[in-house]
Design a protein around this motif. Structure first.
Motif: not given
Length: 843
Positions: A659-686
């Motif tokens: 459960v712990d391993t698969e939850t971490d996997r889901l967490n990384r997956l969701v973070n990457n989805l959110l990061d890609m959404s930020r990149l495509q929406g131009g919402a990345v703050t440097l």
């Protein structure tokens, strides 16, 4: 004592075989009985190079102590004392140890040459002083050891040792150049295919230029002025006529058949006034460039002579010209360009191409309505001077007839006629000349009050008076017209140059072009209309404070720009020449409108395509990568909740780990989805600043749950800081390292290296996995792309976002993520980052 002969083996990069060729030449000369010694040779541990030394006598080196170390250098004194016929001196660009006889090895070579010893040496192209900055831009490596170009150009013999980049990289991979521990780094840095290809091109071009210089020097020494056919060079002369395209294509075919060079030339007459249509010349220039040739413009009063001089300067072997379209009368008066060209074309084949009938008709000059270049106000002033001055002066001369001779009378009246012609142009001048001659004949030439002339001298005087007045009036007209055309040509060139610069430099050039039109044509209003839904709508407008000379001069001019746009100009009436210039501006405006329309359509298509691809990829991701970890979590939790089976502590712990391993996997997956959404929406703050690469890599490794022991980090302590956002860079590096771990075979090494490359810093993650084929690399950096056998292994980045997110983060920091092959198999990911400047570091 005669100076020795210098022979240089020139190479594009280390390892092409320069030293081997030098030793081979030394052995050949030794076999022919020459006294040959090896002054210094650098084998770099290469067995084949060492074996090539063979039985050649090797001079002992001189030991030099420097900073507590004993270093070996060539013993120049020993070579001079030995006095061999030939000395082999490796690495001409070498810098001697401080305290040596000379600072540079090429200075040692100069001493040997001055002593009458022939020298054979080696040199890489990157060590030439003139190419130092170019090589640094290509390779990112600053060359500290350089040789002045004059030293190498003065060599008696230069031989290029050439090898293709692929062959050189294979030689490197086989261990024939560097030891095994340096191969991967060399292939990934200096010995990249692009670097080697560029260095090879530099070497070939430099050597070819040296051959050309030697050939020119020989021809000058021998007094040879004719063109030598060492290479076919086809020069085609264009005049700006509409059929020039056919002429250029014919010349290109001639050049292609002989594998020669295509050169196009246009001769402008010395007065600087261009009568050719600049659009036709621009079209010719574009066509020549597309056909792989070059376009030149030269000035010359004698067109034929200018063509021959240009052809000889280019070493041309063939000259292609179009048949003359002058009439026989004009050719008889002004001469034939073709005849003049062929008269001086010694050693150059001249091809005269006949024009097609349609082209001849199109190129015939069109009749234009005569219009005086002198303003109406000046013409009125000229008429006033003539109408008032002639009667007044004639009356004064009649009243004082005894005080002046006929010659004096004519000169005084000539002043009035010349003044009328100079002010008002040919019509007042010619009219005044005729009227003045009649007044003098009637009132001042005996017998007076008649048009009869009694003496022959008086007839000559009147005729001369009439001719001088007519010539002056016509000359004033011609000068005024040339002045007007020169001003118009300069204004046209400036306006077109501004328009061309606007198209290239401004994102939305339409308002700027309209403003330039208003200023150029002194229009009060310039309006751009476009047809929408069947009616014309105003889309842009420019105003100017300039107006016509009078209110009545203002009129509205409508000019079509393409099929669905038009210009409406409110201002002075436009002449035919103004309309020709306006057509050029209209073409540029139409091009700008087309570019805008294409850019908007491309943007809409790109957005629609990306949205469709994203939607499809997301559905595929949800159906696979989200469902798999959820199914594992569901199975583990269901098992734990089951009352039918009793689980011991170890089994329960195993379910919880799942459960712990698969939850971490889901967490990384969701973070990457959110990061890609930020990149495509131009919402990345440097939040960029000076960042230590070693710290970023260590933090990235810490964030990865399972890092195998085969991961090796090799980052030098003196590595410069980079300008980046530490958090984003850490996540990008973590994604790349995770990707390398997932796709590398068990137990295979993964290397993390970093090195400076000029003003950049390269961070390299090297794995030994299956790699990515070059045609698929661009797709691998896009979202939701998973390459390879997915059934055998699941990427830690889930839906194929790892490299895409890393690429986006690195690009946001003005960097670049590059995929390369790992020598021996695998993938090397290069993260190219900006080097932090000192001000950023101190702040």
């Amino acid at each position: 004592m005669a100076r020795g002969i210098l022979r240089v083996y020139l190479g594009a990069a280390p390892g092409v075989g320069k030293t081997f060729a030098m030793l081979d030449e030394g052995n050949r000369r030794r076999e022919r009985g020459r006294d040959v010694v090896v002054g210094v040779v650098e084998t770099h541990g290469r067995a084949k190079t060492l074996a090539q030394v063979g039985d050649l006598e090797v001079m002992p080196r001189r030991s030099v102590e420097y900073r507590g170390a004993v270093l070996q250098e060539m013993d120049v004194d020993a070579v001079l004392a030995r006095q061999p016929r030939v000395a082999l001196i490796d690495e001409l660009a070498h810098t001697n140890v401080p305290g040596s006889r000379n600072t540079k090895r090429w200075q040692d070579v100069e001493e040997l040459l001055a002593a009458g010893i022939d020298v054979i040496t080696t040199l890489n192209i990157q060590h030439l002083e003139s190419l130092n900055d170019v090589v640094e831009k290509i390779t990112g490596v600053v060359q500290r050891e350089t040789v002045p170009d004059a030293v190498v150009r003065a060599a008696d013999q230069i031989e290029l040792v050439d090898m293709s980049p692929e062959a050189l990289r294979r030689r490197m991979a086989h261990g024939n150049i560097y030891p095994a521990e340096r191969i991967d780094a060399a292939l990934g840095h200096y010995f990249r295919p692009g670097n080697l290809g560029a260095l090879r091109e530099l070497a070939l071009l430099w050597a070819a230029d040296r051959v050309e210089d030697a050939l020119d020097e020989y021809r000058q020494q021998q007094g040879i002025t004719d063109s030598w056919e060492t290479r076919e060079r086809v020069v085609v002369a264009v005049t700006g006529a509409p059929d020039g395209d056919a002429l250029v294509r014919r010349a290109a075919r001639i050049a292609a058949r002989s594998r020669g060079e295509l050169i196009c030339v246009h001769v402008m007459t010395g007065d600087g006034l261009r009568v050719d249509d600049p659009r036709d010349l621009d079209r010719h220039r574009t066509l020549v460039t597309e056909l792989g040739g070059t376009f030149h413009e030269v000035d010359g009063d004698d067109v034929g002579r200018a063509l021959i001089d240009f052809a000889l300067s280019q070493g041309a072997t063939q000259l292609v010209m179009g048949a003359s379209q002058r009439s026989r009368v004009r050719a008889l008066i002004r001469g034939s360009v073709i005849a003049e060209t062929m008269r001086h074309a010694h050693g150059i084949d001249v091809h005269v191409i006949a024009h097609g009938e349609d082209a001849t008709l199109r190129s015939l000059p069109q009749r234009r309505r005569w219009r005086s270049p002198i303003t109406a106000r000046r013409q009125l002033a000229g008429w006033a001077v003539m109408l008032l001055g002639l009667p007044l002066i004639t009356a004064l001369l009649v009243n004082n007839a005894d005080a002046f001779t006929l010659a004096s009378d004519l000169l005084i009246l000539l002043v009035v006629v010349v003044a009328a012609g100079a002010i008002g142009g040919p019509l007042p001048g010619l009219t005044g000349a005729v009227a003045g001659s009649l007044l003098v004949n009637y009132y001042l030439v005996p017998p007076v009050h008649t048009f009869t002339i009694g003496e022959r001298e008086n007839v000559v005087a009147l005729v001369v008076f009439l001719l001088v007045a007519a010539v002056v009036s016509i000359y004033v007209h011609v000068a005024a017209r040339q002045s007007l055309e020169a001003r118009r040509a300069r204004a046209e060139a400036e306006a077109l140059a501004r328009s061309a610069g606007t198209l290239a430099a401004v994102a939305d050039p339409v308002p700027v072009l309209l403003n330039q039109l208003a200023i150029t044509f002194r229009c009060r209003v310039v309006e751009l209309r476009q047809k929408r839904a069947g009616s014309w709508e105003s889309v842009a407008e420019a105003t100017s404070a300039a107006t016509g000379d009078a209110a009545g001069d203002e009129e509205i001019t409508v000019f079509d720009v393409g099929d669905d746009a038009q210009l409406v100009l409110t201002g002075p009436r436009l002449s035919l020449d103004d309309r020709l210039v306006l057509r050029s501006h209209g073409d540029q405006l139409a091009a700008a409108l087309r570019d805008q329309a294409l850019a908007q359509e491309a943007q809409r298509s790109q957005l629609a395509r990306e949205a469709d691809e994203l939607r499809t990829a997301l559905l595929q991701a949800v159906s696979h990568d989200l469902r798999t970890p959820l199914a594992n979590i569901k199975a583990s939790v269901s098992s734990l909740l089951s009352e039918e089976i009793h689980w011991d502590d170890d089994q329960r712990h195993e379910f919880l780990e799942t459960v712990d391993t698969e939850t971490d996997r889901l967490n990384r997956l969701v973070n990457n989805l959110l990061d890609m959404s930020r990149l495509q929406g131009g919402a990345v703050t440097l939040q960029c600043g000076a960042v230590i690469v070693d710290d970023v890599v260590n933090n990235a490794l810490t964030s990865i749950s399972e890092v195998p022991s085969t991961v090796r980090v090799s980052i030098p302590e003196e590595l410069p800081l980079v300008l980046a956002d530490a958090e984003l860079l850490e996540r990008a590096v973590a994604n790349v390292i995770g990707n390398a771990i997932a796709w590398s075979p068990t137990g295979s090494p993964i290397r993390i290296e970093a090195s400076p490359m000029g003003q950049r810093v390269h961070l390299r993650i090297v794995d030994r996995g299956p790699g990515i084929a070059e045609p698929e690399r661009a797709a691998a950096l896009r979202p939701f792309q998973r390459l390879g056998d997915e059934s055998s292994r699941t990427s830690p980045n889930g839906v194929g976002l790892g490299l895409a997110v890393a690429t986006g983060f690195v690009a946001a920091m003005a960097g670049e993520l590059i995929l390369e092959d790992t020598p021996g198999g695998g993938l090397t990911v290069v993260i190219d980052l900006r080097r932090a400047d000192p001000e950023t570091v101190t702040s």
